[in-house]
Design an enzyme around this catalytic site. Structure first.
Site, short mmCIF file in Angstrom:
data_model
loop_
_atom_site.label_atom_id
_atom_site.label_comp_id
_atom_site.label_asym_id
_atom_site.label_seq_id
_atom_site.Cartn_x
_atom_site.Cartn_y
_atom_site.Cartn_z
N SER A 18 -10.31 -0.21 3.39
CA SER A 18 -9.54 -0.44 4.63
C SER A 18 -9.03 0.90 5.15
CB SER A 18 -8.33 -1.33 4.36
OG SER A 18 -8.75 -2.58 3.88
N ARG A 47 0.84 -1.22 0.00
CA ARG A 47 0.00 0.00 0.00
C ARG A 47 0.87 1.26 0.00
NH1 ARG A 47 -2.89 -3.61 -0.60
NH2 ARG A 47 -5.02 -3.91 0.11
N GLU A 84 -4.32 3.95 6.46
CA GLU A 84 -4.06 3.76 5.03
C GLU A 84 -4.63 4.94 4.22
OE1 GLU A 84 -6.13 1.66 1.76
OE2 GLU A 84 -5.24 -0.10 2.72
N1 EPU Z 1 -10.99 -10.58 10.15
C1 EPU Z 1 -11.74 -10.65 11.28
N2 EPU Z 1 -12.69 -9.68 11.48
C2 EPU Z 1 -12.91 -8.67 10.60
C3 EPU Z 1 -12.14 -8.62 9.43
C4 EPU Z 1 -11.17 -9.59 9.22
O1 EPU Z 1 -11.55 -11.53 12.11
O2 EPU Z 1 -13.79 -7.87 10.86
C5 EPU Z 1 -9.99 -11.63 9.89
C6 EPU Z 1 -10.44 -12.57 8.76
O3 EPU Z 1 -11.23 -13.62 9.26
C7 EPU Z 1 -9.11 -13.06 8.22
C8 EPU Z 1 -8.20 -11.86 8.40
O4 EPU Z 1 -8.80 -11.04 9.42
O5 EPU Z 1 -8.62 -14.11 9.02
C9 EPU Z 1 -7.98 -11.07 7.11
O6 EPU Z 1 -9.23 -10.61 6.61
P1 EPU Z 1 -9.50 -10.39 5.02
O7 EPU Z 1 -9.15 -11.62 4.27
O8 EPU Z 1 -10.88 -9.85 4.90
O9 EPU Z 1 -8.45 -9.30 4.56
P2 EPU Z 1 -7.89 -8.00 5.28
O10 EPU Z 1 -6.49 -8.27 5.70
O11 EPU Z 1 -8.83 -7.51 6.33
C10 EPU Z 1 -6.84 -7.02 3.12
C11 EPU Z 1 -6.79 -5.70 2.41
C12 EPU Z 1 -8.07 -5.48 1.61
C13 EPU Z 1 -8.21 -6.63 0.62
C14 EPU Z 1 -8.22 -7.96 1.39
C15 EPU Z 1 -8.19 -9.14 0.46
C16 EPU Z 1 -5.36 -4.23 3.69
C17 EPU Z 1 -5.28 -3.06 4.61
N3 EPU Z 1 -6.61 -4.62 3.34
O12 EPU Z 1 -7.90 -6.95 4.08
O13 EPU Z 1 -7.90 -4.29 0.87
O14 EPU Z 1 -9.41 -6.50 -0.13
O15 EPU Z 1 -7.03 -8.07 2.20
O16 EPU Z 1 -6.93 -9.25 -0.12
O17 EPU Z 1 -4.33 -4.77 3.30
C18 EPU Z 1 -8.24 -1.92 0.94
O18 EPU Z 1 -7.00 -1.80 0.93
O19 EPU Z 1 -9.00 -0.92 0.96
C19 EPU Z 1 -8.83 -3.25 0.97
C20 EPU Z 1 -10.14 -3.45 1.09
#
Ligand code: EPU
Length: 293
Positions: A190, A115, A288
């Protein structure tokens, strides 16, 4: 300003705002398996992804449905489901604001990170991105279906053939279920980055929270990336509402505006989250989103 999707306005802006709205796609060259395309900064990102799918160009399908424009995608190196836009960018065409000189940044000169890029830190605010060139596949597509959520979605849909169209379809379904549409409810995706901590700090957290989601950082064995959404969720913010500022019910990493929250109210909620996560886990969450005042 591009699509305006990754910014939080803290007050009204009483100065010139330039909205880049240029359109156009130009095929630069082709070989047996690839195509090089230059795309104008004002093109909508998701429409560009759909156009690539229609033409069977591979490389951006995992990035379907990300709000914003083509020209802003490199600034924060948009990424999702195992792919980052840096993986397909050849170069970024710009105008230097101070000199009005056209300057092209090669992929490596953009200094892409998680990012992050040169346009978000060292050269912030100094260049206007006019076009981005991509190298995409036309044959032998590389299918990125390793991300857990993609695999389960494809299994749930009983799709055996993992191709660029089915991956895009899975990504669109996951995002529609989890992430609020900024056209319907104000949000900037995010709000925080997933924090990267040392392996030793991680080991201490893992003892206390054995289920803590964690990811490797490139091949660096000394660093671990955590899921900010999980940390915020554990602090019981998910679905909470403070006036018109809130934390999304399906993804704790996304702050939402239910109507009339001011930028300052959203920022206060972000500070409250940062403080609580720091107290509970000792982890600092970095924002972010771009704060504009
Ligand atoms: N999780 C929770 N509770 C929540 C959200 C997530 O427990 O409310 C847990 C999920 O169960 C999982 C882990 O956290 O074990 C990761 O969650 P997820 O796969 O949804 O991805 P993320 O790390 O929360 C990142 C990016 C997103 C992108 C997704 C998919 C960042 C800051 N965010 O989210 O990007 O869509 O991975 O690759 O890196 C963005 O940058 O605006 C964005 C939406």
């Amino acid at each position: 300003m591009g699509g305006g999707s990754n910014m939080l306005l803290l007050n009204d802006i009483d100065r010139l705002v330039v909205h880049i709205n240029t359109k156009g796609k130009e095929v630069l060259k082709k070989d047996k398996n690839h195509i090089w395309i230059k795309v104008a900064a004002g093109e909508n990102w998701h429409e560009f992804v759909l156009w690539c799918l229609e033409n069977n160009y591979g490389g951006v399908e995992n990035l379907a449905l990300i709000p914003g424009n083509v020209g802003t995608a490199p600034i924060q190196n948009i990424g999702a489901y195992g792919v980052e836009v840096k993986d397909v960018i050849v170069d970024v065409h710009t105008i230097e604001i101070a000199t009005r000189k056209e300057t092209i940044f090669s992929n490596s000169e953009c200094k892409f990170g998680y990012r992050d890029s040169i346009f978000k830190n060292l050269q912030k605010g100094k260049y206007i991105i006019t076009d981005v060139s991509f190298k995409l596949t036309t044959n032998n597509h590389i299918i990125h279906d390793n991300y857990g959520a993609i695999r389960s979605k494809l299994a749930e849909k009983r799709i055996k053939k993992h191709c660029i169209a089915s991956v895009a379809d899975a990504v669109i379904s996951i995002r529609t279920e989890k992430l609020p549409d900024p056209k319907k409810i104000g949000n900037s995706g995010s709000f925080f980055k997933n924090p990267i901590i040392s392996k030793s700090d991680f080991n201490k957290l893992k003892e206390k929270y054995p289920d803590i989601p964690n990811y490797s950082v490139n091949s660096n064995t000394e660093l671990v990336k955590l899921a900010a959404g999980w940390l915020i969720d554990q602090c019981e913010f998910k679905g909470k509402r403070f006036g018109d500022a809130g934390v999304h019910k399906n993804q704790a990493l996304v702050l939402v505006n239910y109507g009339n929250a001011t930028g300052k109210e959203i920022l206060d909620l972000a500070y409250k989250i940062q403080e609580t996560v720091k107290q509970k886990f000792g982890v600092t969450l970095e924002m972010e989103v771009n704060l504009i005042s």
